[in-house]
Each structure stands twice: as C-alpha cells, then as structure tokens.
Design an enzyme around this catalytic site. Structure first.
Site, PDB file in Angstrom:
ATOM      1  N   ASP A  22      -5.535  -9.584  47.965  1.00  0.00           N
ATOM      2  CA  ASP A  22      -4.638  -8.246  47.747  1.00  0.00           C
ATOM      3  C   ASP A  22      -5.797  -7.224  47.434  1.00  0.00           C
ATOM      4  O   ASP A  22      -6.967  -7.451  46.775  1.00  0.00           O
ATOM      5  CB  ASP A  22      -3.753  -8.625  46.571  1.00  0.00           C
ATOM      6  CG  ASP A  22      -2.939  -7.254  46.086  1.00  0.00           C
ATOM      7  OD1 ASP A  22      -2.591  -6.546  47.192  1.00  0.00           O
ATOM      8  OD2 ASP A  22      -2.569  -7.104  45.284  1.00  0.00           O
ATOM      9  N   SER A  23      -5.313  -6.053  47.287  1.00  0.00           N
ATOM     10  CA  SER A  23      -6.014  -5.070  46.701  1.00  0.00           C
ATOM     11  C   SER A  23      -6.351  -5.209  45.294  1.00  0.00           C
ATOM     12  O   SER A  23      -7.374  -4.365  44.871  1.00  0.00           O
ATOM     13  CB  SER A  23      -5.329  -3.548  46.750  1.00  0.00           C
ATOM     14  OG  SER A  23      -4.149  -3.611  46.077  1.00  0.00           O
ATOM     15  N   TYR A  54      -5.237   0.458  47.626  1.00  0.00           N
ATOM     16  CA  TYR A  54      -5.250   0.496  49.192  1.00  0.00           C
ATOM     17  C   TYR A  54      -4.013   1.574  49.583  1.00  0.00           C
ATOM     18  O   TYR A  54      -4.318   2.161  50.622  1.00  0.00           O
ATOM     19  CB  TYR A  54      -4.863  -0.553  49.802  1.00  0.00           C
ATOM     20  CG  TYR A  54      -6.098  -1.765  49.813  1.00  0.00           C
ATOM     21  CD1 TYR A  54      -7.142  -1.654  49.027  1.00  0.00           C
ATOM     22  CD2 TYR A  54      -5.807  -2.892  50.792  1.00  0.00           C
ATOM     23  CE1 TYR A  54      -8.247  -2.548  49.119  1.00  0.00           C
ATOM     24  CE2 TYR A  54      -6.931  -4.111  50.675  1.00  0.00           C
ATOM     25  CZ  TYR A  54      -7.938  -3.829  50.112  1.00  0.00           C
ATOM     26  OH  TYR A  54      -8.911  -4.646  50.077  1.00  0.00           O
ATOM     27  N   CYS A  85      -0.292  -8.822  50.230  1.00  0.00           N
ATOM     28  CA  CYS A  85      -0.678  -7.371  50.267  1.00  0.00           C
ATOM     29  C   CYS A  85       0.368  -6.810  51.168  1.00  0.00           C
ATOM     30  O   CYS A  85      -0.040  -6.850  52.421  1.00  0.00           O
ATOM     31  CB  CYS A  85      -2.034  -6.818  50.155  1.00  0.00           C
ATOM     32  SG  CYS A  85      -2.001  -5.074  50.146  1.00  0.00           S
ATOM     33  N   ASN A  86       1.418  -6.002  50.947  1.00  0.00           N
ATOM     34  CA  ASN A  86       2.296  -5.433  52.162  1.00  0.00           C
ATOM     35  C   ASN A  86       1.234  -4.409  52.853  1.00  0.00           C
ATOM     36  O   ASN A  86       1.422  -4.172  54.195  1.00  0.00           O
ATOM     37  CB  ASN A  86       3.472  -4.719  51.460  1.00  0.00           C
ATOM     38  CG  ASN A  86       4.358  -5.733  50.818  1.00  0.00           C
ATOM     39  OD1 ASN A  86       5.220  -6.089  51.667  1.00  0.00           O
ATOM     40  ND2 ASN A  86       4.123  -6.164  49.842  1.00  0.00           N
ATOM     41  N   THR A  87       0.534  -3.481  52.019  1.00  0.00           N
ATOM     42  CA  THR A  87      -0.148  -2.382  52.519  1.00  0.00           C
ATOM     43  C   THR A  87      -1.230  -2.986  53.564  1.00  0.00           C
ATOM     44  O   THR A  87      -1.401  -2.329  54.866  1.00  0.00           O
ATOM     45  CB  THR A  87      -0.906  -1.599  51.525  1.00  0.00           C
ATOM     46  OG1 THR A  87       0.131  -1.569  50.299  1.00  0.00           O
ATOM     47  CG2 THR A  87      -1.575  -0.473  51.958  1.00  0.00           C
ATOM     48  N   GLU A 164      -2.489  -2.672  37.318  1.00  0.00           N
ATOM     49  CA  GLU A 164      -4.048  -3.057  37.316  1.00  0.00           C
ATOM     50  C   GLU A 164      -4.504  -2.894  36.153  1.00  0.00           C
ATOM     51  O   GLU A 164      -5.612  -3.464  35.519  1.00  0.00           O
ATOM     52  CB  GLU A 164      -4.806  -2.205  38.602  1.00  0.00           C
ATOM     53  CG  GLU A 164      -4.375  -2.381  39.691  1.00  0.00           C
ATOM     54  CD  GLU A 164      -5.066  -4.054  40.036  1.00  0.00           C
ATOM     55  OE1 GLU A 164      -6.391  -3.998  39.763  1.00  0.00           O
ATOM     56  OE2 GLU A 164      -4.321  -4.540  40.511  1.00  0.00           O
ATOM     57  N   CYS A 196       5.911  -4.085  47.449  1.00  0.00           N
ATOM     58  CA  CYS A 196       4.450  -3.949  47.119  1.00  0.00           C
ATOM     59  C   CYS A 196       4.433  -5.196  45.900  1.00  0.00           C
ATOM     60  O   CYS A 196       5.115  -5.526  45.012  1.00  0.00           O
ATOM     61  CB  CYS A 196       4.328  -2.765  46.370  1.00  0.00           C
ATOM     62  SG  CYS A 196       2.454  -2.689  45.692  1.00  0.00           S
ATOM     63  N   THR A 197       3.234  -5.978  46.170  1.00  0.00           N
ATOM     64  CA  THR A 197       2.999  -7.117  45.571  1.00  0.00           C
ATOM     65  C   THR A 197       2.723  -6.951  43.908  1.00  0.00           C
ATOM     66  O   THR A 197       2.692  -7.807  43.300  1.00  0.00           O
ATOM     67  CB  THR A 197       2.006  -8.141  46.018  1.00  0.00           C
ATOM     68  OG1 THR A 197       0.964  -7.555  46.505  1.00  0.00           O
ATOM     69  CG2 THR A 197       2.593  -9.015  47.321  1.00  0.00           C
ATOM     70  N   HIS A 198       2.223  -5.799  43.624  1.00  0.00           N
ATOM     71  CA  HIS A 198       2.187  -5.169  42.342  1.00  0.00           C
ATOM     72  C   HIS A 198       3.481  -5.226  41.575  1.00  0.00           C
ATOM     73  O   HIS A 198       3.463  -5.336  40.405  1.00  0.00           O
ATOM     74  CB  HIS A 198       1.398  -4.073  42.110  1.00  0.00           C
ATOM     75  CG  HIS A 198      -0.128  -3.917  42.349  1.00  0.00           C
ATOM     76  ND1 HIS A 198      -0.583  -4.414  43.750  1.00  0.00           N
ATOM     77  CD2 HIS A 198      -1.145  -3.944  41.436  1.00  0.00           C
ATOM     78  CE1 HIS A 198      -1.963  -4.309  43.632  1.00  0.00           C
ATOM     79  NE2 HIS A 198      -2.325  -4.219  41.983  1.00  0.00           N
TER      80      HIS A 198
HETATM   81  N1  DGL Z   1      -0.236  -4.666  46.514  1.00  0.00           N
HETATM   82  C1  DGL Z   1      -0.487  -3.980  47.459  1.00  0.00           C
HETATM   83  C2  DGL Z   1       0.768  -4.144  48.257  1.00  0.00           C
HETATM   84  O1  DGL Z   1       1.465  -5.091  48.471  1.00  0.00           O
HETATM   85  C3  DGL Z   1      -0.451  -2.475  47.364  1.00  0.00           C
HETATM   86  C4  DGL Z   1      -1.241  -1.877  46.047  1.00  0.00           C
HETATM   87  C5  DGL Z   1      -2.266  -0.801  46.456  1.00  0.00           C
HETATM   88  O2  DGL Z   1      -1.825   0.334  46.611  1.00  0.00           O
HETATM   89  O3  DGL Z   1      -3.427  -1.031  46.564  1.00  0.00           O
HETATM   90  O4  DGL Z   1       1.288  -3.319  49.116  1.00  0.00           O
END
Ligand code: DGL
Length: 235
Positions: A22-23, A54, A85-87, A164, A196-198
């Site tokens: 992931d990012s 990301y 990570c979705n992105t 983060e 988003c996984t965050h």
């Molecule tokens: N965790 C990432 C996702 O699922 C994105 C976070 C980021 O912007 O880096 O999209």
C-alpha cells in the site's frame, strides 16, 4: 511505460509468502483480515510511506511506484500479491497483470455494488481518493450496478494523512470525519463505502458519526476471503 513480460517462477510452492503493498499503513487492515483467515501463511507487507499519498499522483507515477513495490515483493519470493490499495489497483493492476502474467494479483475497488444493492434510500456515499475515482474499475462498476442510485463521491485525502500520523481517535479526528460525512448523511446516504484502505483505521469514529443513519461498508474481510480463495486454488 516499458512493458516487457517478466520470467515465470515456480509460484505454487506453498512455503513462499503472500505479499501485500500500500502507499502506507492503510493496507494493514487487509493484511490483518488475511492473517486471521490464514494464520499459517507467511506474509510480507510493504508500506511505501515515503511516497504517501498516492491518491493525487498521476497514474503513470502510481504505476512506477507500484511496480517498484512488486519487484521488492518478488525478490522476497512472494507467490501472490495483494494490492492493498484502491488507488494503486485503479492505476496499475492492468499493467501489472500484463507484465507479470505468472503472478496472481488481488486488487481492490470501492464496494459500490453491495452498497447500491442494499441501499433503501437510493443514495450512497463513497469515500476514496481522486485516483480511485478516475479509474476504470470504479467507473465500470458504478455504471453497471449503481445506475438507479445516486452515488455521492467524496475525495478525503485528509483521512489518509490522519491515519499515516497515527491519529485515529479523539475530538480533532471526529471533527474532521464529521465535516466530510455529515453532508452525505444530510443528502440521504444510508450506506457509506470505505473506498480507501486507510479509512477502516478510522472506522470507530466513522461509525460513531453514522450511528443510526447509515451502514459503514468496509471491504477488508471480503478482500481477505478472495485472497484466500485464490491461494487455495494455487495449492
Ligand atoms: N490506501 C490507499 C487506497 O486504498 C490510498 C492512500 C493514498 O492516497 O496514498 O486508495
């Protein structure tokens, strides 16, 4: 982008680990769900925190960063890679599958389908990054399954930065979360998708804000189950 197919390895060997990236630390929600399901499987996790976020980077750059993560995981002998990570999935999964055809990749996209199917108000809120909303997967799923539903898409980079920094509870966090989610609830959303996984790391606060008004949809367990299914097919 240079697309040369990489050499196949024997990826079926069961002792090899499953890789996750992931990012940042967001994808650990997928990692933890997977570990609960498959406690005996070794795992390797890359948090690319120095390049986080990301979400607002151009797709080309996300592809480059994602491939660098994949190369590191393949050096660790990973037999399967979960793009937690979705992105990164939105920007890079097609490229990665074409370039590393022997590697099983599991990706993520916002759970718009279950949200749309289960919504009673016909309004769903989706929280994700700009990169995810621009991706093919999100748009195809939305066109296919959410035609008769109003989808309110909201970019919430602030949530990524909070997580983060390790800020996942308290009055300040609740204020930021409420400011983003209250307008969706007021617009009638009865499902809030964590795209988003965050964001599952903020789930307790998000659920508090949504209490009695909307269901919060966290895909972590479903993605972990999908990863387990693919792993079992490899054995
Ligand atoms: N965790 C990432 C996702 O699922 C994105 C976070 C980021 O912007 O880096 O999209």
């Amino acid at each position: 982008m240079n697309l040369k197919t990489s050499k196949p390895q024997n990826l079926k060997t069961s002792k090899k680990p499953v890789g996750f990236f992931d990012s940042g630390i967001g994808g650990t929600c997928i990692l933890n769900a997977f570990r609960k399901l498959c406690p005996d499987v070794e795992t390797v996790y890359i948090a690319d925190s120095k390049n986080c976020p990301y979400g607002n980077k151009p797709a080309e750059e996300i592809i480059r960063l994602s491939e660098a993560n994949v190369k590191k995981l393949l050096k660790k002998n990973c037999k399967m890679i979960v793009i937690a990570c979705n992105t990164a999935t939105a920007a890079a999964i097609d490229y990665l599958r074409a370039k590393y055809p022997h590697v099983p990749f599991v990706g993520l996209e916002p759970a718009v389908k279950p949200a749309a199917l289960r919504s009673k108000t016909g309004v769903v809120g989706v929280l994700a990054t700009a990169g995810t909303f621009h991706g093919r997967l999100y748009n195809e799923t939305k066109d296919k399954f959410a035609k008769n539903v109003t989808v309110l898409a909201v970019v919430v980079d602030e949530f990524v930065l909070l997580v983060e920094r390790g800020e996942t509870s308290g009055a300040k966090v609740e204020k930021v979360v409420r400011a983003k989610i209250e307008p969706l609830l007021k617009a009638g959303a009865d499902k809030i998708v964590l795209g988003c996984t965050h964001f599952p790391h903020l789930k307790a606060v998000i659920e508090k804000v949504c209490a009695g008004r909307a269901e919060v949809i966290d895909p972590s367990d479903a993605v972990a189950r999908q990863a387990k299914r693919i792993l079992e097919k490899m054995k």
